[in-house]
Write an enzyme that holds these catalytic residues in place. Structure first.
Site, short mmCIF file in Angstrom:
data_model
loop_
_atom_site.label_atom_id
_atom_site.label_comp_id
_atom_site.label_asym_id
_atom_site.label_seq_id
_atom_site.Cartn_x
_atom_site.Cartn_y
_atom_site.Cartn_z
CB CYS A 1 5.55 48.36 19.63
SG CYS A 1 7.08 48.76 18.79
CG HIS B 1 3.85 51.51 22.77
ND1 HIS B 1 4.40 51.20 21.55
CD2 HIS B 1 3.07 52.61 22.55
CE1 HIS B 1 4.00 52.05 20.64
NE2 HIS B 1 3.19 52.92 21.22
#
Length: 590
Positions: free
Chosen positions: A83, A144
Protein backbone atom coordinates in the site's frame (compact mmCIF):
# COMPACT_ATOMS: atom_id res chain seq x y z
CA UNK A 1 -18.23 36.69 -61.84
CA UNK A 2 -17.67 38.09 -58.32
CA UNK A 3 -21.16 36.95 -57.34
CA UNK A 4 -20.45 33.46 -58.66
CA UNK A 5 -17.15 33.23 -56.72
CA UNK A 6 -18.88 34.44 -53.56
CA UNK A 7 -21.68 31.92 -54.03
CA UNK A 8 -19.17 29.11 -54.58
CA UNK A 9 -17.15 30.10 -51.50
CA UNK A 10 -20.32 30.23 -49.40
CA UNK A 11 -21.38 26.80 -50.59
CA UNK A 12 -18.01 25.36 -49.50
CA UNK A 13 -17.67 27.13 -46.15
CA UNK A 14 -21.23 26.80 -44.85
CA UNK A 15 -21.14 22.97 -44.49
CA UNK A 16 -17.81 23.22 -42.67
CA UNK A 17 -19.26 25.70 -40.19
CA UNK A 18 -22.30 23.50 -39.58
CA UNK A 19 -20.08 20.45 -39.09
CA UNK A 20 -18.02 22.27 -36.45
CA UNK A 21 -21.17 23.48 -34.69
CA UNK A 22 -22.61 19.99 -34.65
CA UNK A 23 -19.51 18.41 -33.05
CA UNK A 24 -20.34 16.59 -29.75
CA UNK A 25 -20.08 19.20 -26.99
CA UNK A 26 -17.97 16.92 -24.77
CA UNK A 27 -15.14 16.89 -27.30
CA UNK A 28 -15.13 20.67 -27.33
CA UNK A 29 -15.34 20.82 -23.54
CA UNK A 30 -12.31 18.57 -23.20
CA UNK A 31 -10.32 21.16 -25.10
CA UNK A 32 -11.59 24.46 -23.71
CA UNK A 33 -12.20 23.69 -20.02
CA UNK A 34 -10.57 21.65 -17.27
CA UNK A 35 -12.39 18.36 -16.68
CA UNK A 36 -13.40 17.09 -13.28
CA UNK A 37 -11.28 14.15 -12.13
CA UNK A 38 -12.66 11.28 -10.04
CA UNK A 39 -10.08 8.68 -9.02
CA UNK A 40 -11.43 5.48 -7.44
CA UNK A 41 -8.85 3.19 -5.82
CA UNK A 42 -9.61 -0.15 -4.20
CA UNK A 43 -7.38 -1.63 -1.49
CA UNK A 44 -5.87 -5.10 -2.06
CA UNK A 45 -8.33 -5.91 -4.87
CA UNK A 46 -7.08 -8.66 -7.17
CA UNK A 47 -7.44 -8.20 -10.92
CA UNK A 48 -9.27 -11.53 -10.98
CA UNK A 49 -11.96 -10.22 -8.61
CA UNK A 50 -13.64 -8.02 -11.24
CA UNK A 51 -16.23 -9.24 -13.73
CA UNK A 52 -14.86 -7.45 -16.78
CA UNK A 53 -11.46 -9.06 -16.06
CA UNK A 54 -12.91 -12.57 -16.00
CA UNK A 55 -14.56 -13.12 -12.60
CA UNK A 56 -17.92 -14.91 -12.67
CA UNK A 57 -18.52 -15.43 -8.93
CA UNK A 58 -18.52 -11.79 -7.76
CA UNK A 59 -21.00 -9.28 -9.19
CA UNK A 60 -19.29 -6.00 -10.13
CA UNK A 61 -21.88 -4.51 -12.47
CA UNK A 62 -20.90 -0.87 -11.86
CA UNK A 63 -17.18 -1.39 -12.40
CA UNK A 64 -18.07 -3.43 -15.49
CA UNK A 65 -20.26 -0.53 -16.62
CA UNK A 66 -17.22 1.76 -16.47
CA UNK A 67 -15.36 -0.62 -18.78
CA UNK A 68 -18.34 -0.85 -21.15
CA UNK A 69 -18.62 2.93 -21.33
CA UNK A 70 -14.88 3.57 -21.43
CA UNK A 71 -11.41 2.07 -21.84
CA UNK A 72 -10.07 -1.02 -20.09
CA UNK A 73 -6.32 -1.54 -19.63
CA UNK A 74 -5.13 -5.14 -19.43
CA UNK A 75 -1.48 -4.47 -18.52
CA UNK A 76 -1.88 -1.84 -15.81
CA UNK A 77 1.04 -2.17 -13.38
CA UNK A 78 1.53 -0.94 -9.81
CA UNK A 79 4.96 0.48 -8.96
CA UNK A 80 5.06 -1.56 -5.73
CA UNK A 81 3.17 -4.57 -4.32
CA UNK A 82 2.22 -2.93 -1.00
CA UNK A 83 0.00 0.00 0.00
CA UNK A 84 2.35 2.75 1.20
CA UNK A 85 4.96 2.62 -1.59
CA UNK A 86 2.39 1.98 -4.33
CA UNK A 87 0.27 4.95 -3.30
CA UNK A 88 3.34 7.18 -2.95
CA UNK A 89 4.21 6.34 -6.57
CA UNK A 90 0.62 6.97 -7.64
CA UNK A 91 0.52 10.40 -5.99
CA UNK A 92 3.92 11.54 -7.28
CA UNK A 93 4.31 9.74 -10.62
CA UNK A 94 7.69 8.44 -9.39
CA UNK A 95 9.08 5.11 -8.26
CA UNK A 96 8.68 5.10 -4.46
CA UNK A 97 12.39 4.77 -3.69
CA UNK A 98 12.90 8.20 -5.32
CA UNK A 99 11.01 9.72 -2.37
CA UNK A 100 12.36 7.31 0.24
CA UNK A 101 8.99 5.53 0.45
CA UNK A 102 10.29 1.99 -0.03
CA UNK A 103 12.03 0.07 2.72
CA UNK A 104 15.46 -1.41 3.38
CA UNK A 105 13.97 -3.61 6.14
CA UNK A 106 10.92 -5.81 6.60
CA UNK A 107 8.70 -2.88 7.64
CA UNK A 108 7.66 -1.93 4.13
CA UNK A 109 4.66 0.28 4.93
CA UNK A 110 3.76 3.09 7.33
CA UNK A 111 3.21 1.16 10.55
CA UNK A 112 1.80 3.70 13.00
CA UNK A 113 -0.12 6.97 12.92
CA UNK A 114 2.40 7.89 15.61
CA UNK A 115 5.42 7.19 13.40
CA UNK A 116 7.58 9.92 11.89
CA UNK A 117 7.93 8.58 8.34
CA UNK A 118 5.74 9.60 5.45
CA UNK A 119 5.49 11.24 2.06
CA UNK A 120 8.13 14.00 2.23
CA UNK A 121 6.87 17.60 2.16
CA UNK A 122 9.14 18.38 -0.81
CA UNK A 123 7.33 15.85 -3.03
CA UNK A 124 4.81 17.43 -5.40
CA UNK A 125 1.62 15.40 -5.72
CA UNK A 126 -0.81 15.76 -8.60
CA UNK A 127 -3.28 17.19 -6.07
CA UNK A 128 -0.95 20.09 -5.33
CA UNK A 129 -0.58 20.97 -9.01
CA UNK A 130 -4.34 20.73 -9.62
CA UNK A 131 -4.93 22.88 -6.54
CA UNK A 132 -2.66 25.52 -8.08
CA UNK A 133 -4.71 25.26 -11.29
CA UNK A 134 -7.86 26.26 -9.44
CA UNK A 135 -9.27 22.82 -8.68
CA UNK A 136 -11.10 21.92 -5.50
CA UNK A 137 -9.23 18.84 -4.30
CA UNK A 138 -10.53 16.21 -1.91
CA UNK A 139 -9.35 12.89 -0.50
CA UNK A 140 -11.98 10.63 1.03
CA UNK A 141 -10.92 7.32 2.60
CA UNK A 142 -7.48 5.82 3.09
CA UNK A 143 -4.25 7.86 3.17
CA UNK A 144 -1.45 5.67 4.66
CA UNK A 145 1.29 8.20 3.80
CA UNK A 146 2.08 9.37 7.34
CA UNK A 147 0.83 12.20 9.54
CA UNK A 148 3.45 13.98 11.69
CA UNK A 149 7.20 14.56 11.72
CA UNK A 150 8.34 16.13 14.99
CA UNK A 151 5.26 17.05 17.00
CA UNK A 152 1.69 15.86 17.38
CA UNK A 153 0.22 18.73 15.40
CA UNK A 154 2.79 19.55 12.72
CA UNK A 155 0.88 17.37 10.18
CA UNK A 156 3.87 17.49 7.83
CA UNK A 157 2.78 14.35 5.93
CA UNK A 158 -0.96 15.05 6.14
CA UNK A 159 -3.10 15.19 2.94
CA UNK A 160 -3.73 18.91 3.49
CA UNK A 161 0.03 19.47 3.25
CA UNK A 162 0.10 17.62 -0.07
CA UNK A 163 -2.42 19.57 -2.09
CA UNK A 164 -5.77 18.36 -0.84
CA UNK A 165 -8.22 21.04 0.27
CA UNK A 166 -10.37 18.53 2.12
CA UNK A 167 -9.71 15.21 3.81
CA UNK A 168 -12.07 12.78 5.48
CA UNK A 169 -11.01 9.25 6.28
CA UNK A 170 -8.29 7.09 7.82
CA UNK A 171 -4.80 8.55 8.03
CA UNK A 172 -3.64 4.94 8.46
CA UNK A 173 -5.08 1.78 6.83
CA UNK A 174 -7.79 -0.66 7.78
CA UNK A 175 -6.47 -3.68 9.72
CA UNK A 176 -8.13 -6.52 11.62
CA UNK A 177 -7.24 -4.83 14.91
CA UNK A 178 -9.89 -2.22 14.03
CA UNK A 179 -12.62 -4.85 14.44
CA UNK A 180 -12.83 -6.06 18.08
CA UNK A 181 -14.29 -9.41 16.99
CA UNK A 182 -11.35 -10.20 14.65
CA UNK A 183 -7.98 -11.77 15.45
CA UNK A 184 -5.32 -9.02 15.79
CA UNK A 185 -3.30 -8.64 12.59
CA UNK A 186 -0.64 -6.02 13.17
CA UNK A 187 2.81 -7.49 13.93
CA UNK A 188 1.11 -10.61 15.23
CA UNK A 189 4.20 -12.82 15.43
CA UNK A 190 6.33 -10.10 17.05
CA UNK A 191 3.62 -9.42 19.62
CA UNK A 192 3.58 -13.09 20.58
CA UNK A 193 7.34 -12.98 21.14
CA UNK A 194 7.03 -9.86 23.31
CA UNK A 195 4.27 -11.41 25.41
CA UNK A 196 6.23 -14.67 25.77
CA UNK A 197 9.35 -12.71 26.82
CA UNK A 198 7.32 -10.79 29.40
CA UNK A 199 5.93 -14.02 30.84
CA UNK A 200 9.38 -15.59 31.00
CA UNK A 201 10.84 -12.56 32.77
CA UNK A 202 7.93 -12.47 35.21
CA UNK A 203 8.18 -16.20 35.90
CA UNK A 204 11.92 -15.88 36.53
CA UNK A 205 11.41 -13.06 39.03
CA UNK A 206 8.60 -14.94 40.80
CA UNK A 207 10.75 -18.08 41.03
CA UNK A 208 13.64 -16.04 42.42
CA UNK A 209 11.37 -14.41 45.00
CA UNK A 210 10.06 -17.79 46.15
CA UNK A 211 13.62 -19.08 46.33
CA UNK A 212 14.61 -16.09 48.45
CA UNK A 213 11.67 -16.64 50.82
CA UNK A 214 12.49 -20.33 51.26
CA UNK A 215 16.20 -19.67 51.55
CA UNK A 216 17.08 -21.72 48.49
CA UNK A 217 18.50 -18.74 46.60
CA UNK A 218 20.82 -16.13 48.02
CA UNK A 219 19.73 -12.95 46.33
CA UNK A 220 19.01 -9.55 47.84
CA UNK A 221 15.53 -8.07 47.84
CA UNK A 222 17.02 -4.93 46.31
CA UNK A 223 18.19 -6.93 43.30
CA UNK A 224 14.79 -8.61 42.96
CA UNK A 225 13.07 -5.23 43.17
CA UNK A 226 15.29 -3.87 40.40
CA UNK A 227 14.51 -6.88 38.19
CA UNK A 228 10.79 -6.50 38.91
CA UNK A 229 10.98 -2.81 37.97
CA UNK A 230 12.79 -3.72 34.76
CA UNK A 231 10.11 -6.30 33.95
CA UNK A 232 7.35 -3.75 34.53
CA UNK A 233 9.08 -1.14 32.34
CA UNK A 234 9.59 -3.70 29.59
CA UNK A 235 5.90 -4.62 29.70
CA UNK A 236 4.74 -0.98 29.71
CA UNK A 237 7.10 -0.04 26.88
CA UNK A 238 5.58 -2.47 24.39
CA UNK A 239 2.03 -2.77 25.71
CA UNK A 240 1.53 1.01 25.59
CA UNK A 241 1.65 0.72 21.80
CA UNK A 242 0.63 -2.82 20.83
CA UNK A 243 -1.98 -3.11 23.57
CA UNK A 244 -3.85 -0.10 22.19
CA UNK A 245 -3.44 -0.57 18.43
CA UNK A 246 -7.15 0.03 17.85
CA UNK A 247 -6.99 3.41 19.61
CA UNK A 248 -3.73 4.55 18.05
CA UNK A 249 -4.23 3.43 14.43
CA UNK A 250 -7.96 2.89 13.85
CA UNK A 251 -9.05 6.51 13.82
CA UNK A 252 -10.98 8.79 11.49
CA UNK A 253 -10.13 12.41 10.74
CA UNK A 254 -11.82 15.36 9.07
CA UNK A 255 -9.06 17.65 7.86
CA UNK A 256 -6.77 18.01 10.91
CA UNK A 257 -9.38 17.01 13.49
CA UNK A 258 -9.72 13.49 14.87
CA UNK A 259 -13.45 12.66 14.75
CA UNK A 260 -13.49 9.03 15.91
CA UNK A 261 -10.94 7.35 18.17
CA UNK A 262 -11.32 4.46 17.80
CA UNK A 263 -13.39 4.39 14.63
CA UNK A 264 -16.88 2.88 14.65
CA UNK A 265 -16.55 0.42 11.78
CA UNK A 266 -20.30 -0.23 11.54
CA UNK A 267 -20.88 3.20 10.01
CA UNK A 268 -17.57 3.83 8.21
CA UNK A 269 -18.86 2.81 4.78
CA UNK A 270 -21.91 5.06 4.97
CA UNK A 271 -19.85 8.05 6.16
CA UNK A 272 -17.25 7.66 3.41
CA UNK A 273 -20.01 7.44 0.79
CA UNK A 274 -21.83 10.44 2.26
CA UNK A 275 -18.65 12.52 2.27
CA UNK A 276 -17.84 11.57 -1.34
CA UNK A 277 -21.28 12.51 -2.63
CA UNK A 278 -21.27 15.73 -0.62
CA UNK A 279 -17.88 16.72 -2.05
CA UNK A 280 -19.13 16.31 -5.62
CA UNK A 281 -22.36 18.19 -4.96
CA UNK A 282 -20.75 21.20 -3.30
CA UNK A 283 -17.98 21.51 -5.90
CA UNK A 284 -19.98 20.82 -9.07
CA UNK A 285 -19.77 24.40 -10.32
CA UNK A 286 -15.97 24.45 -10.60
CA UNK A 287 -13.33 21.91 -11.61
CA UNK A 288 -12.73 19.36 -8.87
CA UNK A 289 -10.47 16.41 -8.10
CA UNK A 290 -11.94 13.67 -5.93
CA UNK A 291 -9.65 10.84 -4.85
CA UNK A 292 -11.97 8.23 -3.32
CA UNK A 293 -9.56 5.80 -1.68
CA UNK A 294 -11.71 2.86 -0.58
CA UNK A 295 -11.14 0.92 2.63
CA UNK A 296 -12.61 -2.05 0.72
CA UNK A 297 -11.40 -4.78 0.12
CA UNK A 298 -8.74 -4.83 2.87
CA UNK A 299 -9.21 -7.02 5.93
CA UNK A 300 -11.14 -7.06 8.20
CA UNK A 301 -13.56 -6.67 5.26
CA UNK A 302 -16.02 -4.43 7.10
CA UNK A 303 -19.30 -5.00 5.28
CA UNK A 304 -22.75 -3.66 6.09
CA UNK A 305 -25.53 -6.10 6.92
CA UNK A 306 -27.28 -5.37 3.62
CA UNK A 307 -24.47 -7.04 1.67
CA UNK A 308 -23.58 -9.92 4.01
CA UNK A 309 -24.18 -13.33 2.47
CA UNK A 310 -25.00 -11.96 -0.98
CA UNK A 311 -21.93 -13.24 -2.79
CA UNK A 312 -21.08 -16.83 -3.65
CA UNK A 313 -17.46 -15.92 -2.82
CA UNK A 314 -17.92 -15.54 0.94
CA UNK A 315 -17.22 -12.44 3.03
CA UNK A 316 -14.56 -11.22 0.61
CA UNK A 317 -17.03 -11.33 -2.26
CA UNK A 318 -19.66 -9.55 -0.14
CA UNK A 319 -17.16 -6.78 0.55
CA UNK A 320 -16.21 -6.37 -3.12
CA UNK A 321 -19.87 -6.25 -4.13
CA UNK A 322 -20.51 -3.51 -1.57
CA UNK A 323 -17.59 -1.52 -2.98
CA UNK A 324 -18.99 -1.98 -6.48
CA UNK A 325 -22.31 -0.61 -5.21
CA UNK A 326 -20.47 2.42 -3.82
CA UNK A 327 -18.88 2.95 -7.24
CA UNK A 328 -22.40 2.93 -8.69
CA UNK A 329 -23.59 5.53 -6.18
CA UNK A 330 -20.74 7.86 -7.14
CA UNK A 331 -21.43 7.39 -10.86
CA UNK A 332 -25.12 8.08 -10.25
CA UNK A 333 -24.46 11.43 -8.57
CA UNK A 334 -22.07 12.41 -11.39
CA UNK A 335 -24.78 11.60 -13.94
CA UNK A 336 -27.56 13.21 -11.87
CA UNK A 337 -25.63 16.48 -11.66
CA UNK A 338 -25.06 16.44 -15.43
CA UNK A 339 -21.28 16.06 -15.02
CA UNK A 340 -20.70 12.81 -16.93
CA UNK A 341 -19.40 14.51 -20.12
CA UNK A 342 -17.04 16.78 -18.19
CA UNK A 343 -15.68 14.18 -15.75
CA UNK A 344 -12.87 11.68 -16.19
CA UNK A 345 -13.50 8.67 -13.96
CA UNK A 346 -10.68 6.20 -13.22
CA UNK A 347 -10.84 2.92 -11.30
CA UNK A 348 -7.88 0.81 -10.13
CA UNK A 349 -6.44 -1.16 -7.21
CA UNK A 350 -3.26 -0.20 -5.39
CA UNK A 351 -1.76 -3.69 -5.95
CA UNK A 352 -2.74 -7.35 -6.22
CA UNK A 353 -4.78 -9.51 -3.88
CA UNK A 354 -3.39 -10.92 -0.63
CA UNK A 355 -3.20 -14.68 -1.16
CA UNK A 356 -1.92 -15.54 2.32
CA UNK A 357 -4.73 -13.75 4.17
CA UNK A 358 -6.71 -16.62 5.64
CA UNK A 359 -8.47 -17.43 8.91
CA UNK A 360 -8.97 -21.18 9.22
CA UNK A 361 -10.93 -22.24 6.17
CA UNK A 362 -11.90 -18.65 5.29
CA UNK A 363 -10.07 -17.00 2.41
CA UNK A 364 -10.03 -13.28 3.24
CA UNK A 365 -7.70 -12.12 0.48
CA UNK A 366 -8.31 -11.58 -3.20
CA UNK A 367 -7.76 -13.54 -6.39
CA UNK A 368 -5.30 -12.52 -9.08
CA UNK A 369 -6.75 -14.51 -11.95
CA UNK A 370 -4.26 -16.26 -14.19
CA UNK A 371 -1.34 -14.26 -12.78
CA UNK A 372 1.27 -15.79 -10.51
CA UNK A 373 1.86 -14.48 -6.99
CA UNK A 374 0.18 -11.68 -5.09
CA UNK A 375 0.47 -8.84 -2.61
CA UNK A 376 3.98 -8.13 -1.23
CA UNK A 377 5.68 -9.87 -4.19
CA UNK A 378 7.62 -7.29 -6.16
CA UNK A 379 8.17 -9.32 -9.32
CA UNK A 380 5.40 -11.78 -10.02
CA UNK A 381 2.48 -10.34 -12.00
CA UNK A 382 -0.15 -11.23 -9.40
CA UNK A 383 1.25 -8.67 -6.97
CA UNK A 384 1.47 -5.76 -9.40
CA UNK A 385 -0.98 -6.24 -12.30
CA UNK A 386 -4.20 -4.41 -11.39
CA UNK A 387 -7.48 -3.29 -12.95
CA UNK A 388 -7.28 0.00 -14.82
CA UNK A 389 -10.44 1.56 -16.29
CA UNK A 390 -11.14 5.07 -17.65
CA UNK A 391 -14.49 6.63 -18.56
CA UNK A 392 -15.08 10.01 -20.19
CA UNK A 393 -18.09 9.98 -22.53
CA UNK A 394 -17.57 11.84 -25.78
CA UNK A 395 -13.83 12.08 -25.27
CA UNK A 396 -12.75 8.48 -24.75
CA UNK A 397 -14.15 5.64 -26.86
CA UNK A 398 -16.54 3.11 -25.33
CA UNK A 399 -15.79 -0.60 -24.88
CA UNK A 400 -12.16 -0.20 -25.89
CA UNK A 401 -9.49 -2.60 -24.63
CA UNK A 402 -5.80 -1.62 -24.59
CA UNK A 403 -3.16 -4.33 -24.20
CA UNK A 404 -0.17 -1.95 -23.88
CA UNK A 405 1.96 -1.74 -20.71
CA UNK A 406 0.84 1.15 -18.49
CA UNK A 407 1.48 2.15 -14.88
CA UNK A 408 -0.35 3.61 -11.91
CA UNK A 409 2.33 6.31 -12.08
CA UNK A 410 0.85 7.42 -15.43
CA UNK A 411 -2.12 9.03 -13.68
CA UNK A 412 0.16 11.83 -12.48
CA UNK A 413 1.13 13.35 -15.86
CA UNK A 414 -2.28 12.49 -17.31
CA UNK A 415 -4.33 14.54 -14.85
CA UNK A 416 -1.71 17.30 -14.60
CA UNK A 417 -1.80 17.85 -18.36
CA UNK A 418 -5.61 17.71 -18.45
CA UNK A 419 -5.73 20.40 -15.75
CA UNK A 420 -3.38 22.64 -17.73
CA UNK A 421 -0.58 22.22 -15.22
CA UNK A 422 3.14 21.82 -15.79
CA UNK A 423 5.10 18.79 -14.65
CA UNK A 424 7.94 19.48 -12.19
CA UNK A 425 11.19 20.03 -14.04
CA UNK A 426 13.54 19.51 -11.09
CA UNK A 427 12.95 15.76 -10.68
CA UNK A 428 12.45 12.58 -12.66
CA UNK A 429 8.82 11.77 -13.44
CA UNK A 430 8.45 8.09 -14.31
CA UNK A 431 4.81 8.20 -15.40
CA UNK A 432 3.64 8.98 -18.95
CA UNK A 433 0.56 10.87 -20.18
CA UNK A 434 -2.05 8.26 -21.11
CA UNK A 435 -4.48 10.47 -23.06
CA UNK A 436 -2.94 9.86 -26.52
CA UNK A 437 -3.07 6.10 -25.93
CA UNK A 438 -6.60 6.22 -24.48
CA UNK A 439 -7.92 8.33 -27.34
CA UNK A 440 -6.15 6.24 -29.96
CA UNK A 441 -3.97 8.97 -31.42
CA UNK A 442 -0.91 6.78 -30.73
CA UNK A 443 -0.67 3.02 -31.07
CA UNK A 444 1.90 2.10 -28.45
CA UNK A 445 2.64 2.87 -24.80
CA UNK A 446 5.51 5.24 -24.10
CA UNK A 447 6.91 2.75 -21.58
CA UNK A 448 9.73 0.70 -23.03
CA UNK A 449 10.97 -0.52 -19.63
CA UNK A 450 9.27 -0.90 -16.25
CA UNK A 451 11.15 -1.85 -13.07
CA UNK A 452 9.65 -3.96 -10.32
CA UNK A 453 10.88 -3.43 -6.77
CA UNK A 454 10.35 -5.26 -3.51
CA UNK A 455 11.31 -2.67 -0.94
CA UNK A 456 14.48 -1.09 -2.31
CA UNK A 457 15.47 -4.39 -3.93
CA UNK A 458 14.99 -4.71 -7.67
CA UNK A 459 13.36 -8.09 -8.25
CA UNK A 460 12.38 -7.89 -11.92
CA UNK A 461 12.20 -5.67 -15.00
CA UNK A 462 10.23 -5.78 -18.23
CA UNK A 463 11.05 -4.66 -21.74
CA UNK A 464 8.32 -3.89 -24.25
CA UNK A 465 9.80 -4.70 -27.66
CA UNK A 466 7.36 -2.65 -29.69
CA UNK A 467 8.43 -3.78 -33.15
CA UNK A 468 7.70 -7.43 -32.36
CA UNK A 469 5.00 -6.99 -29.71
CA UNK A 470 6.95 -9.14 -27.24
CA UNK A 471 6.94 -8.17 -23.56
CA UNK A 472 10.03 -9.67 -21.98
CA UNK A 473 10.29 -9.93 -18.21
CA UNK A 474 13.46 -10.89 -16.35
CA UNK A 475 13.32 -12.02 -12.69
CA UNK A 476 16.54 -11.51 -10.73
CA UNK A 477 15.05 -12.39 -7.33
CA UNK A 478 11.93 -14.41 -6.48
CA UNK A 479 10.40 -15.35 -3.11
CA UNK A 480 10.53 -18.95 -1.92
CA UNK A 481 6.98 -20.22 -1.64
CA UNK A 482 6.04 -22.29 1.42
CA UNK A 483 4.91 -24.99 1.61
CA UNK A 484 6.77 -26.28 -1.41
CA UNK A 485 4.56 -26.22 -4.49
CA UNK A 486 2.29 -23.52 -3.07
CA UNK A 487 1.80 -20.21 -4.84
CA UNK A 488 2.53 -17.93 -1.89
CA UNK A 489 4.43 -17.63 1.40
CA UNK A 490 1.81 -19.20 3.64
CA UNK A 491 4.37 -19.86 6.39
CA UNK A 492 5.08 -16.14 6.80
CA UNK A 493 1.91 -14.29 5.82
CA UNK A 494 4.00 -12.05 3.55
CA UNK A 495 6.76 -12.91 1.11
CA UNK A 496 10.08 -11.27 2.01
CA UNK A 497 12.24 -9.11 -0.25
CA UNK A 498 15.65 -10.38 0.83
CA UNK A 499 17.47 -12.89 3.00
CA UNK A 500 16.85 -16.60 3.32
CA UNK A 501 13.30 -16.32 2.02
CA UNK A 502 14.30 -15.42 -1.55
CA UNK A 503 16.19 -17.02 -4.44
CA UNK A 504 18.66 -15.07 -6.60
CA UNK A 505 18.75 -16.06 -10.27
CA UNK A 506 21.87 -15.88 -12.44
CA UNK A 507 21.05 -15.96 -15.28
CA UNK A 508 17.66 -14.38 -14.57
CA UNK A 509 14.38 -16.17 -15.15
CA UNK A 510 13.02 -14.88 -18.46
CA UNK A 511 9.41 -14.90 -19.67
CA UNK A 512 7.64 -13.53 -22.73
CA UNK A 513 4.44 -12.20 -21.16
CA UNK A 514 2.82 -11.75 -24.56
CA UNK A 515 2.91 -15.54 -24.94
CA UNK A 516 3.02 -16.64 -21.29
CA UNK A 517 1.18 -14.11 -19.08
CA UNK A 518 1.01 -16.64 -16.22
CA UNK A 519 4.82 -16.84 -16.08
CA UNK A 520 4.64 -20.62 -16.10
CA UNK A 521 7.40 -21.50 -18.57
CA UNK A 522 10.76 -19.77 -18.05
CA UNK A 523 12.84 -19.44 -21.21
CA UNK A 524 16.52 -20.29 -21.54
CA UNK A 525 19.33 -19.86 -24.04
CA UNK A 526 18.46 -23.32 -25.35
CA UNK A 527 14.78 -22.59 -25.95
CA UNK A 528 14.90 -18.89 -26.90
CA UNK A 529 17.37 -17.66 -29.56
CA UNK A 530 17.06 -14.08 -28.30
CA UNK A 531 17.73 -14.98 -24.65
CA UNK A 532 21.20 -13.41 -24.36
CA UNK A 533 20.21 -10.35 -26.39
CA UNK A 534 17.14 -9.69 -24.25
CA UNK A 535 18.99 -10.17 -20.94
CA UNK A 536 21.72 -7.75 -22.04
CA UNK A 537 19.17 -5.18 -23.22
CA UNK A 538 17.29 -5.29 -19.91
CA UNK A 539 20.57 -5.22 -17.98
CA UNK A 540 21.68 -2.01 -19.73
CA UNK A 541 18.27 -0.44 -19.06
CA UNK A 542 18.61 -1.24 -15.34
CA UNK A 543 22.05 0.37 -15.25
CA UNK A 544 20.69 3.53 -16.92
CA UNK A 545 17.73 3.56 -14.55
CA UNK A 546 19.97 3.29 -11.50
CA UNK A 547 22.01 6.28 -12.69
CA UNK A 548 18.86 8.38 -12.33
CA UNK A 549 18.47 7.50 -8.64
CA UNK A 550 19.75 9.87 -5.98
CA UNK A 551 20.07 9.21 -2.22
CA UNK A 552 17.13 10.47 -0.14
CA UNK A 553 16.15 10.04 3.53
CA UNK A 554 14.61 6.64 4.26
CA UNK A 555 11.04 7.33 5.30
CA UNK A 556 10.48 3.68 6.25
CA UNK A 557 13.63 3.25 8.33
CA UNK A 558 13.33 1.48 11.67
CA UNK A 559 13.39 4.81 13.50
CA UNK A 560 10.67 6.32 11.32
CA UNK A 561 8.36 3.31 11.57
CA UNK A 562 8.32 2.82 15.37
CA UNK A 563 5.52 4.30 17.46
CA UNK A 564 6.34 7.63 19.12
CA UNK A 565 3.85 8.76 21.77
CA UNK A 566 4.59 12.46 21.14
CA UNK A 567 3.51 12.09 17.51
CA UNK A 568 0.28 10.18 18.13
CA UNK A 569 -2.85 11.99 16.83
CA UNK A 570 -5.13 12.29 19.83
CA UNK A 571 -8.70 13.36 20.42
CA UNK A 572 -8.50 14.59 23.99
CA UNK A 573 -5.53 14.71 26.34
CA UNK A 574 -2.88 12.07 25.67
CA UNK A 575 -2.98 9.21 26.60
CA UNK A 576 -6.76 9.49 27.12
CA UNK A 577 -7.50 9.58 23.40
CA UNK A 578 -11.14 8.63 23.02
CA UNK A 579 -13.92 10.45 21.18
CA UNK A 580 -16.87 10.04 18.83
CA UNK A 581 -17.76 13.30 17.10
CA UNK A 582 -19.81 11.54 14.43
CA UNK A 583 -22.24 10.02 16.93
CA UNK A 584 -24.83 12.77 16.47
CA UNK A 585 -24.52 12.78 12.66
CA UNK A 586 -26.97 10.52 10.91
CA UNK A 587 -25.09 8.33 8.42
CA UNK A 588 -26.25 7.93 4.85
CA UNK A 589 -28.83 5.23 4.25
CA UNK A 590 -27.41 2.12 2.60
Amino acid sequence: MIWQLTSCWTSLVTPLIFRLLLQPPAVQLSIIIQPNIVLLMADDLGIGDVGCYGNDTIRTSNIDRLAKEGVKLTQHIAAAPLCTPSRAAFLTGRYPLRSGMDAVNNYRVIFWNGGSGGLPPNETTFARILQQQGYSTGLIGKWHQGVNCESRNDHCHHPLKHGFDYFYGMPFTLISDCQPTETPEMDRAFRRKLWLSTQMIGLTILTAALGRLTGLISVSWKTLTCFAGFSLLFFISWFSSYGFVRHWNCIMMRNHEVTEQPMVTERTTSLILRESISFIERNKHKPFLLFLSFLHSHTPLITTEKFLGRSSHGLYGDNVEEMDWMVGQVLDVIDKEGLENTTLVYFASDHGGWLERQEGQRQLGGWNGIYRGGKAMGGWEGGIRVPGIFRWPGVLPASKVIDEPTSLMDIYPTVVNLAGGVLPQDRVIDGRDLMPLLQGTVEHSEHEFLFHYCGIHLHAARWYQKDSGAIWKAHYVTPIFRPLGAGACYDRGFCPCFGEGVTHHDPPLLFDLSQDPSEAKPLSADTEPLFDTVIKKIGRAIEEHRRTLTPVPEQLSMYNTVWKPWLQPCCGTFPFCWCDKEGDNKPANL
